[in-house]
Design an enzyme around this catalytic site. Structure first.
Site, PDB file in Angstrom:
ATOM      1  N   LYS A 114     -68.446  43.662 -13.869  1.00 16.48           N
ATOM      2  CA  LYS A 114     -68.388  43.559 -12.405  1.00 16.48           C
ATOM      3  C   LYS A 114     -69.570  44.276 -11.761  1.00 16.48           C
ATOM      4  O   LYS A 114     -70.146  43.802 -10.777  1.00 16.48           O
ATOM      5  CB  LYS A 114     -67.075  44.168 -11.874  1.00 16.48           C
ATOM      6  N   LYS A 195     -66.494  27.169 -18.200  1.00 16.86           N
ATOM      7  CA  LYS A 195     -65.080  27.100 -17.886  1.00 16.86           C
ATOM      8  C   LYS A 195     -64.907  26.558 -16.465  1.00 16.86           C
ATOM      9  O   LYS A 195     -65.723  26.867 -15.590  1.00 16.86           O
ATOM     10  CB  LYS A 195     -64.549  28.547 -17.952  1.00 16.86           C
ATOM     11  N   LYS A 198     -63.868  27.320  -9.460  1.00 10.48           N
ATOM     12  CA  LYS A 198     -64.171  26.924  -8.095  1.00 10.48           C
ATOM     13  C   LYS A 198     -65.573  27.401  -7.704  1.00 10.48           C
ATOM     14  O   LYS A 198     -66.336  26.686  -7.071  1.00 10.48           O
ATOM     15  CB  LYS A 198     -63.130  27.561  -7.178  1.00 10.48           C
TER      16      LYS A 198
END
Ligand code: SF4
Length: 328
Positions: A114, A195, A198
């Site tokens: 992250k 994968k 959105k």
């Protein structure tokens, strides 16, 4: 039939769900209801670690709830609710943070990922994410958590936090959740590379119209070696065939498996067949979704009721936790 225990799972409010969400989580959520008391949470607080504006959060939460209900979550049995509607989770998160070593959090690969992804927004929430996740799970006296093989380390970390808490306060107030390994069907996005997601815009939404689904399937990348219609293909490396194996009847799967290799079927027709089967598979979902969309008050009531039921369990757990900690 008595249930085997309580399951908890949560997902971020990402709005309308796509085939990847359906195969990776929702389908399993629906099936688990037969054997477990299920608590399903839309984790809007977790979403705040990565989103900086909350304008779309309500709508995304609502759309996601509609999709889950349309897919078969039964709110009269299962608890479906929004994380921030049960503020007890923030309190438990704070207490659990006191028994978690900072070094362990900073060492977690997910935290490092992250930090690399959003170096301009390395907030405390990113670091405390596993603690809040643990609080989510244990607040509801969860027995088992369904996880894919790759997420098992996260749950092991949650179990460690629970052991530290119970050991420090000589209590059994918190239950160490067990892993329930789930076989997740993974499909790639329409780009055939990553994968389905959105954010990569390579997804196929469940709520598309049949025509939109046909158009999206048409865009799917196939075996790159099949340049001309007469070139034989290899279905084993084609994402369209992977989807046929999930959504098409056996006879179609066998036909594509043979005809692709001999150029007996072209990719255009193969995709048309997939879109037809996909639309047939999603038809019950879509009609249920349309019905729910016309009853926004009902969906809100489901979430409100879920929040109340979740809060009853949460408050009981927090009474035990405060007691165990001998808080004044
Ligand atoms: S015929 Fe079907 S399985 Fe074969 S490469 Fe084309 S899309 Fe893929």
């Amino acid at each position: 039939m008595p249930k085997k225990g309580r399951v908890f799972s949560g997902a971020r409010p990402t709005g309308r769900q796509h085939l990847g969400n359906y195969l990776g989580a929702i389908q399993n959520y629906v099936a688990l209801q037969d054997d477990y008391d299920c608590v399903y949470c839309i984790v809007d607080v977790h979403a705040l670690t990565t989103v900086e504006t909350t304008q779309e959060l309500r709508q995304n939460t609502f759309e996601m709830a509609i999709d889950w209900l349309a897919a078969g979550i039964r709110p009269e049995e299962s608890i479906l609710f929004v994380q921030s509607n049960v503020p007890e989770v923030m309190e438990l998160h704070t207490y659990l943070s006191m028994v978690t070593q900072l070094g362990k959090l900073t060492d977690l690969p997910t935290f490092k990922e992250k930090v690399a992804q959003q170096p301009e927004n390395v907030n405390y929430g990113l670091l405390g994410y596993p603690i809040l996740m643990t609080a989510d799970i244990v607040l509801y006296k969860t027995d088992v958590v369904p996880v894919g093989i790759d997420q098992a380390p996260h749950l092991e970390f949650a179990r460690e936090i629970v052991r530290s808490f119970n050991y420090r306060y000589k209590t059994k107030a918190l239950i160490e959740p067990q892993v329930k390994h789930t076989e997740v069907l993974k499909v790639l996005g329409i780009d055939g590379k990553a994968k389905m997601s959105k954010s990569l815009n390579n997804h196929i939404e469940l709520a598309l119209t049949p025509e939109e689904t046909v158009a999206r399937v048409k865009e799917m990348v196939t075996d790159p070696a099949r340049i001309k219609r007469t070139d034989p293909g290899n279905p084993d490396i084609c994402n369209v065939f992977t989807m046929h194996k999930i959504f098409s009847p056996q006879a179609d799967i066998e036909m594509v498996n043979v005809e692709c290799r001999t150029a007996g079927i072209g990719c255009v027709d193969c995709k048309k067949l997939l879109a037809k089967n996909l639309n047939a598979h999603l038809e019950p979902f879509r009609s249920k979704r349309a019905e729910l969309e016309s009853q926004p008050g009902y969906v809100q009531d489901v979430l409100d009721d879920g929040g109340k039921r979740a809060r009853v369990i949460a408050q009981k757990t927090m009474t035990e936790v405060r007691e165990a900690m001998a808080l004044p």
